[in-house]
Design a protein around this motif. Structure first.
Motif, short mmCIF file in Angstrom:
data_model
loop_
_atom_site.label_atom_id
_atom_site.label_comp_id
_atom_site.label_asym_id
_atom_site.label_seq_id
_atom_site.Cartn_x
_atom_site.Cartn_y
_atom_site.Cartn_z
N MET A 68 0.83 -1.21 0.00
CA MET A 68 0.00 0.00 0.00
C MET A 68 0.87 1.26 0.00
SD MET A 68 -3.05 -1.00 2.69
CE MET A 68 -3.83 0.62 2.57
N SER A 69 1.95 1.23 0.76
CA SER A 69 2.84 2.39 0.82
C SER A 69 3.50 2.65 -0.53
CB SER A 69 3.93 2.18 1.88
OG SER A 69 3.35 2.13 3.16
N MET A 70 3.86 1.57 -1.25
CA MET A 70 4.48 1.73 -2.56
C MET A 70 3.51 2.35 -3.55
SD MET A 70 7.02 -1.53 -3.16
CE MET A 70 5.89 -2.81 -2.64
N PHE A 71 2.25 1.87 -3.52
CA PHE A 71 1.25 2.46 -4.41
C PHE A 71 0.97 3.92 -4.05
CE2 PHE A 71 0.09 -1.93 -5.60
CZ PHE A 71 0.02 -1.77 -6.98
N LEU A 72 0.96 4.21 -2.75
CA LEU A 72 0.77 5.59 -2.31
C LEU A 72 1.94 6.46 -2.78
CD1 LEU A 72 -0.66 7.77 -0.68
CD2 LEU A 72 0.50 6.94 1.36
N PHE A 73 3.15 5.91 -2.68
CA PHE A 73 4.32 6.65 -3.15
C PHE A 73 4.23 6.93 -4.65
CE2 PHE A 73 8.55 6.40 -5.15
CZ PHE A 73 9.14 7.51 -4.57
N MET A 74 3.78 5.92 -5.41
CA MET A 74 3.62 6.09 -6.84
C MET A 74 2.63 7.20 -7.16
SD MET A 74 3.55 2.04 -7.84
CE MET A 74 3.01 2.29 -9.52
N LYS A 75 1.52 7.20 -6.42
CA LYS A 75 0.51 8.23 -6.66
C LYS A 75 1.05 9.62 -6.32
CE LYS A 75 -4.16 9.71 -5.44
NZ LYS A 75 -3.71 11.10 -5.23
#
Length: 557
Positions: free
Chosen positions: A402-409
């Motif tokens: 989830m943190s990686m996807f949040l970082f991507m966003k």
């Protein structure tokens, strides 16, 4: 490799007799604090009481001897309880030993690869979420012993565990509860009497004396585990198979992750207290070696223990000698006083773990994070809930994803592709009036020229926007100027998009010019042969230079 030097060897150059006495006193006090905690955590983890002491003695010694911190005290902590209990339940003590050896190897490699500073990039909501979740699991696991419910096999599943407590609630043993409550009260209020003598030690002595002198029917370590061993821990070599390695690799990574994060956080806090600076990579190597050593002698996982480290500092410890003393004193207690440990009530150990859980919970930080952006709150709550209801491995995996996807966003949000026409066109204001853009004023006769300006890191998030913008180019465009003055870095996804954009422009007979290219993007494009495809003569420092080239080309036609 010169920096990978244990702190012990550095501080001994200026060591004094006065500091030696302070370290001996501090180490002895910390050993007294560590004694009940090590035993309680071992029992709560599903291991034998001795294994907690083995971990503090062997692991604690190695951490102090090889570590990169002056004052770090190593030993078992509450962070491991959930994962250790799961491993022992499914694979037994041999499984735990194998997982610890693998975790130790992982940590040593992290240290050798100089990855110590990377641990600080773990998102704070994940750390707080799983730490608070572990604290709640520790609390819930001790209800049976604290209340004396007499449940022979407490369910491992969180929901089933609380159902079991509810069904057996009326079986509370009043005397067990009173001894546990007395232990809690002494631990909480003893610091008002004395801060030198640990409250946990006083509480255990009083509780054990009451149970022994009045022959109270309260479960003790002895009644549950029988006679405890007073011998020095023996070397153990488990049967290692490839199938076991595959099954235990995920738990091993979790142990390595927890040990790394907790030890380095403890080292950072202690640095602030003594005005020193730890060597994070050396600390990781020491933590890895300590877990391997603890495993071979039947101990549970170890890491830097913040509470014990702070106690060491407050009592005058300033060098690794204090940590070594702590291990030696625990060894003396093991071989000479273990028969007395058998009389400690289990409800008192549960009370100690309640305090551990409270200190771990970080409820103030948890509450503060609930005011963060919704995405961070989602990661916090997801990690917290999964730690409690599923297991720590799943919680960390999903939290990190989830943190990686949040970082991507977020990277996509901060990276932008601005489109500017250098074709003398006019733009409309909100009031309907027309005005020339700043770019039009600078370059008043450049029809057929389009400028794309990339702002922020050119990562995967911006790559999709970039390709969309390129695809919108029509055949009337002769030149495309790509402004990269504000691009500090470019990644592989964006590099691939860049390659596609060059092919697209070539098919549309559009000449690409690059301006303001910085060092990292230039080197990345150079290694990928993009500079050659673009042409060195099509790369400029400023937009003005690119525009001048276009004008020159048109004048010569």
């Amino acid at each position: 490799m010169s920096r990978l030097k244990p702190k012990l060897f550095s501080v001994m150059k200026t060591y004094t007799k006065a500091q030696f006495l302070k370290d001996i006193i501090a180490g002895s006090i910390v050993a007294i604090i560590a004694l009940p905690l090590s035993i309680a955590l071992a029992i709560a983890s599903g291991a034998s009481p001795e294994s907690g002491l083995y971990a503090a003695i062997i692991g604690g010694f190695i951490i102090s001897f090889l570590g990169g911190s002056r004052v770090q005290i190593g030993g078992p902590t509450g962070a491991f309880m959930v994962i250790v209990f799961g491993i022992i339940t499914e694979f037994g003590m041999d499984g735990l030993i194998i997982a610890m050896i693998m975790a130790g190897i992982i940590m040593i490699f992290l240290g050798l690869l100089k990855m110590g500073t990377m641990i600080k990039f773990i998102p704070y909501p994940i750390i707080t979420g799983f730490t608070s979740g572990i604290a709640f699991v520790i609390f819930s696991s001790q209800i049976n012993d604290f209340l004396g419910l007499g449940i022979s096999q407490v369910p491992s599943d969180f929901i089933d565990r609380w159902k079991s407590y509810a069904l057996n609630f009326l079986k509370i043993d009043l005397m067990t509860f009173l001894i546990g409550a007395l232990t809690l009260i002494i631990i909480i209020f003893w610091p008002k009497v004395s801060k030198k003598i640990p409250g946990t030690l006083i509480a255990l002595i009083i509780a054990s004396l009451l149970v022994g002198l009045f022959d109270l029917n309260v479960a003790t370590i002895g009644t549950k585990f029988g006679t405890l061993s007073s011998s020095f821990p023996k070397f153990q070599m488990p049967t290692i198979t490839f199938d076991l390695i595959k099954l235990l690799i995920a738990p091993a990574f979790v142990i390595a992750f927890l040990a790394s994060v907790e030890s380095l956080l403890s080292a950072v806090v202690s640095d602030g207290m003594i005005g020193s600076k730890h060597q994070s990579n050396m600390e990781l190597i020491a933590q890895g070696a300590a877990n391997i050593g603890s495993a071979f002698f039947g101990g549970i996982p170890v890491t830097g223990a913040l509470a014990r480290t702070v106690a060491n500092i407050k009592n005058g410890g300033r060098t690794p000698i204090a940590g070594i003393t702590h291990s030696i004193v625990l060894l003396i207690i093991l071989v000479s006083l273990m028969p007395l440990v058998q009389h400690v009530p289990l409800t008192s150990l549960a009370a100690i773990l309640f305090i551990v859980a409270y200190n771990m919970s970080e409820w103030r930080e948890f509450k503060g994070l609930l005011k963060s952006p919704k995405s961070d709150v989602a990661i916090l709550l997801t990690t917290f809930v999964l730690t409690i209801t599923v297991d720590l491995v799943v919680a960390l995996e999903i939290g990190l994803v989830m943190s990686m996807f949040l970082f991507m966003k977020r990277m996509s949000d901060v990276s932008d592709i601005s489109i500017k026409n250098l074709d003398f066109t006019e733009t409309n204001h909100a009031d309907g009036e027309k005005a020339y853009t700043n770019e039009s004023k600078k370059y008043p006769s450049l029809d057929g020229v389009k400028m794309y300006q990339i702002n922020g890191p050119f990562f995967f998030g911006a790559a999709f926007k970039y390709i969309e913008a390129i695809n919108q180019l029509d055949t009337k465009i002769e030149y495309l100027i790509i402004g990269m003055k504000h691009v500090p870095a470019i990644d592989a996804t964006a590099l691939h998009s860049f390659h596609i954009s060059l092919q697209t422009c070539k098919s549309k007979h559009i000449t690409v010019l690059i301006t303001g290219l910085r060092s990292q993007p230039y080197q990345t494009l150079l290694k990928a042969n993009m500079i050659e495809k673009i042409g060195e003569d099509h790369i400029f420092k400023t937009i003005e230079e690119a525009v001048q080239m276009i004008k020159n080309n048109r004048e010569t036609k």
